[in-house]
Design an enzyme around this catalytic site. Structure first.
Site, short mmCIF file in Angstrom:
data_model
loop_
_atom_site.label_atom_id
_atom_site.label_comp_id
_atom_site.label_asym_id
_atom_site.label_seq_id
_atom_site.Cartn_x
_atom_site.Cartn_y
_atom_site.Cartn_z
N CYS A 1 0.85 -1.20 0.00
CA CYS A 1 0.00 0.00 0.00
C CYS A 1 0.88 1.25 0.00
O CYS A 1 0.66 2.18 -0.78
CB CYS A 1 -0.93 -0.03 1.22
SG CYS A 1 -2.10 1.32 1.27
N CYS A 2 1.93 1.25 0.86
CA CYS A 2 2.84 2.40 0.89
C CYS A 2 3.54 2.58 -0.45
O CYS A 2 3.79 3.70 -0.89
CB CYS A 2 3.89 2.23 1.99
SG CYS A 2 3.27 2.41 3.68
N CYS B 1 -0.77 8.94 7.01
CA CYS B 1 -2.14 8.62 6.59
C CYS B 1 -3.04 8.41 7.82
O CYS B 1 -2.58 7.86 8.83
CB CYS B 1 -2.13 7.35 5.75
SG CYS B 1 -1.30 7.55 4.16
N CYS C 1 -3.29 4.94 9.59
CA CYS C 1 -2.02 4.35 10.06
C CYS C 1 -1.30 5.25 11.05
O CYS C 1 -0.10 5.07 11.29
CB CYS C 1 -1.12 4.06 8.86
SG CYS C 1 -1.87 2.95 7.67
N CYS D 1 8.16 3.74 5.42
CA CYS D 1 7.23 3.35 4.35
C CYS D 1 7.97 3.02 3.07
O CYS D 1 7.37 2.55 2.11
CB CYS D 1 6.23 4.47 4.10
SG CYS D 1 7.02 5.98 3.53
FE1 SF4 Z 1 -1.32 2.85 2.94
FE2 SF4 Z 1 -1.10 3.30 5.57
FE3 SF4 Z 1 1.08 3.35 3.95
FE4 SF4 Z 1 -0.79 5.30 3.88
S1 SF4 Z 1 0.60 4.80 5.58
S2 SF4 Z 1 0.16 4.35 2.16
S3 SF4 Z 1 -2.70 4.11 4.18
S4 SF4 Z 1 -0.24 1.58 4.46
#
Ligand code: SF4
Length: 263
Positions: free
Chosen positions: A126-127, A210, A213, A239
């Site tokens: 996701c990151c 985010c 998170c 990340c």
């Molecule tokens: Fe995805 Fe969380 Fe990474 Fe944002 S911080 S990109 S929502 S996993």
């Protein structure tokens, strides 16, 4: 006229890192803006460190380039701050977004909140889609970027230099003017110069990314403990934007994070 490319080699970057290590952030920023001209930009998630950098740079050159990544999962307070930054500084912040198709594929395959349920590999995916890939695009065409990283933020950042070659991003120069500052020093600057900041700091947050998170941390806790708090204790709170977790010299931590070895 197209500005000439400026790439430092290891030797020069090493010399500069030593020369500027005890210099004030404004000196480092002034050098960087002068050296790289329009081919450098500030990358900021609009946290206090990035806001201090932005304010310092704007005072040196109000035309300074700034970009941020809107992951699509940012808290509304971060969007509010972006509007205040534009109003206060008159800077056209370049807002980078993830590829819609990549996000849709990820959600279709794993669901919108995959990071909680599916494990760390999926969180890193996701990151990658929402943060790292937009960063790569933003860096394309730049010779250098300025960040608000500090050495005391987390173990993965303890060795950063104020001026270094960014091997994870094609050998561009990475400038970290606040490397030797503490969180208190940053707040001192922010308050002394009335720099706008994210309203979530007044609600106990110490590091803001985010919305799903990030959470507040108790007084005295490490700022980045509020990030991905459900993951293994001691895991790197990264990340992949600032440290390639699996290739950045943190292989053991990555294995712990991914539960492949015991700590
Ligand atoms: Fe995805 Fe969380 Fe990474 Fe944002 S911080 S990109 S929502 S996993």
């Amino acid at each position: 006229m197209i500005a000439e490319q400026v790439l430092l080699d290891e030797w020069e970057a090493g010399e500069l890192a030593v020369e500027y290590d005890d210099q004030e952030p404004q000196e480092v920023i002034g050098w960087a803006l002068d050296r790289f001209g329009p081919r450098i930009a500030i990358c900021t998630a609009l946290q206090i460190d990035g806001m201090a950098i932005l304010d310092m740079a704007w005072r040196i050159d109000p035309r300074v380039r700034v970009f941020t990544v809107d992951t699509g999962r940012l808290p509304e307070q971060t969007h509010d701050l972006l509007a205040r930054v534009r109003a206060r500084y008159g800077i056209e912040v370049d807002v980078r977004q993830p590829e819609r198709v990549q996000v849709e594929k990820l959600i279709a395959a794993q669901g919108p909140d995959l990071f909680y349920k599916k494990g760390v590999r999926q969180r890193l995916q996701c990151c990658e889609v929402r943060k790292v890939n937009p960063l790569l695009k933003a860096l394309n065409g730049l010779d250098a970027w300025i960040t608000g990283l500090r050495r005391d933020q987390w173990a993965t950042r303890s060795n950063i230099r104020k001026i270094e070659i960014d091997h994870d991003h094609g050998g561009v120069t990475k400038v970290n003017p606040l490397a030797d500052w503490t969180e208190d020093e940053v707040w001192e600057y922010v308050r002394a110069h009335d720099v706008p900041y994210n309203a979530l700091y007044d609600q106990g947050y110490k590091s803001i990314g985010c919305a799903p998170c990030t959470r507040p941390v108790p007084d005295g806790a490490d700022a980045r403990q509020g990030r991905w708090w459900w993951e293994a204790a001691g895991a790197p709170k990264e990340c992949g934007m600032h440290c390639a977790i699996e290739t950045g010299g943190f292989e053991h931590e990555a294995e712990v994070l991914l539960h492949t070895v015991e700590r």
